[in-house]
Motif scaffolding. Structure first.
Motif, PDB file in Angstrom:
ATOM      1  N   ARG A  80       0.712  -0.985   0.110  1.00  0.00           N
ATOM      2  CA  ARG A  80       0.240  -0.443   0.190  1.00  0.00           C
ATOM      3  C   ARG A  80       0.860   1.241  -0.055  1.00  0.00           C
ATOM      4  O   ARG A  80       1.979   1.644   0.824  1.00  0.00           O
ATOM      5  CB  ARG A  80      -0.960   0.159   1.129  1.00  0.00           C
ATOM      6  N   PRO A  81       0.429   1.861  -0.459  1.00  0.00           N
ATOM      7  CA  PRO A  81       1.270   3.431  -0.964  1.00  0.00           C
ATOM      8  C   PRO A  81       1.214   4.042   0.262  1.00  0.00           C
ATOM      9  O   PRO A  81       0.385   4.379   1.005  1.00  0.00           O
ATOM     10  CB  PRO A  81       1.132   4.397  -1.853  1.00  0.00           C
ATOM     11  N   PRO A  82       2.504   4.355   0.912  1.00  0.00           N
ATOM     12  CA  PRO A  82       2.638   5.741   2.177  1.00  0.00           C
ATOM     13  C   PRO A  82       1.384   6.549   1.998  1.00  0.00           C
ATOM     14  O   PRO A  82       1.367   7.406   1.060  1.00  0.00           O
ATOM     15  CB  PRO A  82       3.908   5.450   2.775  1.00  0.00           C
ATOM     16  N   ARG A  83       1.111   7.337   3.157  1.00  0.00           N
ATOM     17  CA  ARG A  83       0.517   8.339   2.882  1.00  0.00           C
ATOM     18  C   ARG A  83       0.866   9.409   2.798  1.00  0.00           C
ATOM     19  O   ARG A  83       2.386   9.947   3.366  1.00  0.00           O
ATOM     20  CB  ARG A  83      -0.302   8.620   4.346  1.00  0.00           C
ATOM     21  N   SER A  84       0.592  10.248   2.441  1.00  0.00           N
ATOM     22  CA  SER A  84       1.688  11.932   2.550  1.00  0.00           C
ATOM     23  C   SER A  84       1.743  12.178   3.373  1.00  0.00           C
ATOM     24  O   SER A  84       1.072  12.762   4.123  1.00  0.00           O
ATOM     25  CB  SER A  84       0.744  12.893   1.191  1.00  0.00           C
ATOM     26  N   PRO A 128       9.691   2.518   5.624  1.00  0.00           N
ATOM     27  CA  PRO A 128       8.292   2.078   6.592  1.00  0.00           C
ATOM     28  C   PRO A 128       8.314   1.968   7.797  1.00  0.00           C
ATOM     29  O   PRO A 128       9.081   1.819   8.311  1.00  0.00           O
ATOM     30  CB  PRO A 128       8.588   1.147   5.792  1.00  0.00           C
ATOM     31  N   PRO A 129       7.125   1.541   8.043  1.00  0.00           N
ATOM     32  CA  PRO A 129       7.617   0.858   9.794  1.00  0.00           C
ATOM     33  C   PRO A 129       8.165  -0.255   9.810  1.00  0.00           C
ATOM     34  O   PRO A 129       8.801  -0.698   9.169  1.00  0.00           O
ATOM     35  CB  PRO A 129       5.737   0.292  10.587  1.00  0.00           C
ATOM     36  N   PRO A 130       8.684   0.026  11.840  1.00  0.00           N
ATOM     37  CA  PRO A 130       9.569  -0.924  12.302  1.00  0.00           C
ATOM     38  C   PRO A 130       9.746  -2.734  11.650  1.00  0.00           C
ATOM     39  O   PRO A 130      10.075  -3.369  11.044  1.00  0.00           O
ATOM     40  CB  PRO A 130       9.927  -1.099  13.756  1.00  0.00           C
ATOM     41  N   ARG A 139      23.156  -4.419   7.488  1.00  0.00           N
ATOM     42  CA  ARG A 139      22.318  -3.977   5.989  1.00  0.00           C
ATOM     43  C   ARG A 139      21.041  -3.610   6.561  1.00  0.00           C
ATOM     44  O   ARG A 139      20.114  -4.462   7.856  1.00  0.00           O
ATOM     45  CB  ARG A 139      22.338  -5.286   5.540  1.00  0.00           C
ATOM     46  N   TRP A 140      20.394  -3.369   5.486  1.00  0.00           N
ATOM     47  CA  TRP A 140      18.961  -2.833   6.366  1.00  0.00           C
ATOM     48  C   TRP A 140      18.126  -4.404   4.737  1.00  0.00           C
ATOM     49  O   TRP A 140      18.408  -5.287   4.291  1.00  0.00           O
ATOM     50  CB  TRP A 140      18.411  -1.987   4.694  1.00  0.00           C
ATOM     51  N   GLU A 141      16.909  -4.794   5.963  1.00  0.00           N
ATOM     52  CA  GLU A 141      16.239  -5.845   5.380  1.00  0.00           C
ATOM     53  C   GLU A 141      15.003  -5.985   5.008  1.00  0.00           C
ATOM     54  O   GLU A 141      14.401  -4.395   6.397  1.00  0.00           O
ATOM     55  CB  GLU A 141      16.461  -7.237   6.294  1.00  0.00           C
ATOM     56  N   ILE A 142      13.498  -6.341   4.676  1.00  0.00           N
ATOM     57  CA  ILE A 142      12.365  -5.731   4.396  1.00  0.00           C
ATOM     58  C   ILE A 142      12.058  -7.289   4.589  1.00  0.00           C
ATOM     59  O   ILE A 142      12.028  -8.304   3.903  1.00  0.00           O
ATOM     60  CB  ILE A 142      12.054  -5.149   3.076  1.00  0.00           C
ATOM     61  N   LEU A 185      14.797  11.874   4.509  1.00  0.00           N
ATOM     62  CA  LEU A 185      14.538  10.621   5.450  1.00  0.00           C
ATOM     63  C   LEU A 185      13.200  10.635   6.317  1.00  0.00           C
ATOM     64  O   LEU A 185      13.530  11.276   7.623  1.00  0.00           O
ATOM     65  CB  LEU A 185      15.420   9.522   5.646  1.00  0.00           C
ATOM     66  N   ILE A 186      12.061  11.284   6.183  1.00  0.00           N
ATOM     67  CA  ILE A 186      11.125  10.573   7.772  1.00  0.00           C
ATOM     68  C   ILE A 186      11.053   9.040   7.934  1.00  0.00           C
ATOM     69  O   ILE A 186      10.193   7.918   7.436  1.00  0.00           O
ATOM     70  CB  ILE A 186       9.628  10.790   6.716  1.00  0.00           C
ATOM     71  N   ALA A 187      10.967   9.014   9.249  1.00  0.00           N
ATOM     72  CA  ALA A 187      11.276   8.019   9.985  1.00  0.00           C
ATOM     73  C   ALA A 187      10.371   7.876  10.650  1.00  0.00           C
ATOM     74  O   ALA A 187      10.515   8.837  11.725  1.00  0.00           O
ATOM     75  CB  ALA A 187      12.721   7.666  10.368  1.00  0.00           C
ATOM     76  N   PRO A 188       9.416   6.459  11.781  1.00  0.00           N
ATOM     77  CA  PRO A 188       9.057   7.420  13.039  1.00  0.00           C
ATOM     78  C   PRO A 188       9.779   7.907  13.966  1.00  0.00           C
ATOM     79  O   PRO A 188       8.786   8.328  14.880  1.00  0.00           O
ATOM     80  CB  PRO A 188       8.611   5.407  13.551  1.00  0.00           C
ATOM     81  N   ASP A 189      11.243   7.382  14.298  1.00  0.00           N
ATOM     82  CA  ASP A 189      11.877   8.671  15.260  1.00  0.00           C
ATOM     83  C   ASP A 189      13.578   8.946  14.405  1.00  0.00           C
ATOM     84  O   ASP A 189      13.613   8.249  12.918  1.00  0.00           O
ATOM     85  CB  ASP A 189      11.315   7.641  16.561  1.00  0.00           C
TER      86      ASP A 189
END
Length: 237
Positions: A80-84, A128-130, A139-142, A185-189
């Motif tokens: 789902r596309p992230p909210r603006s 994206p959310p944690p 490394r980053w993983e999804i 980069l907009i992150a939760p924290d």
């Protein structure tokens, strides 16, 4: 989308099969047929096996079906596309700031959100959310599903590269000045460490971040308007 639909159909079929078997086993004369006044050894073994299947199979099918449907819902949430993140602030920005979303570059790359202002251009990408992305062992993983994680591109490096793409695209117009392009980069924290090429901010810090960017002296209002017009022509629907 087809694999997601197929996964949902498989899960629904398993769930339906489990409910149907349970109804046949406990809601019909199935149990009476397994009972005999004087069962022999063969009948006893067959009855035990049939009862075992009648008790275990429906529950197992229901559990597997629900798990499959749950996995499909998780994958839908990931796609789902992230909210603006700029919608809430667009109307509060001064007139000298112009926000745009889904800016498609000539190479096909889509920039989720950007703001043109006295600073030049600032692009924003959302982490994206944690529960869907993590940073482990350097490394980053999804998240692919409930159990599997796949390596993915460093989101800070991706944002920095997208900023460079925007800078090259704007420079290709043969102007007599270079537009500064910033990446965030907009992150939760803010536990994610920023880099020299990409800032890390929360959603609520967007206005303060824009206000902290140094103005570009060579970017006059008329030049800024040319950039805004170029961006408006490429906004994807």
């Amino acid at each position: 989308m087809i694999p997601i639909l197929a996964g949902f159909l498989v899960g629904a079929a398993l769930l339906f099969a489990g409910v149907t078997l349970a109804a046949l086993a406990f809601g019909t004369s199935f149990a009476e047929r397994l009972m005999s006044p004087r069962p022999g050894i063969t009948q006893t073994l067959a009855g035990v096996l049939a009862w075992t299947l009648a008790l275990i199979a429906p529950g197992a099918l229901v559990i597997i079906g629900l798990a499959r449907i749950g996995g499909v819902l998780e994958r839908l949430a990931m796609t789902r596309p992230p909210r603006s993140q700029l919608t809430a602030f667009a109307k509060t920005l001064p007139d000298e700031f112009v926000a745009a979303t889904k800016v498609q570059l000539p190479d096909g790359q889509v920039i989720p959100e950007l703001v043109v202002g006295p600073h030049g251009v600032a692009i924003f990408e959302v982490l994206p959310p944690p529960g869907l992305i993590r940073y482990v062992a350097g490394r980053w993983e999804i998240r692919l599903d409930r159990r599997r994680w796949l390596p993915t591109e460093n989101p800070l490096e991706r944002a920095a590269r997208d900023a460079e793409r925007v800078r090259r695209w704007l420079a290709a117009e043969d102007r007599d000045f270079v537009v500064k392009v910033h990446a965030a980069l907009i992150a939760p924290d803010t536990r994610v460490t920023r880099t020299a090429a990409c800032a890390v901010i929360t959603r609520d810090q967007v206005p303060a971040y824009l206000g902290s960017l140094p103005p570009q002296r060579s970017l006059s209002p008329s030049r800024r308007e040319h950039i805004v017009e170029q961006i408006r022509q490429t906004v994807s629907g």
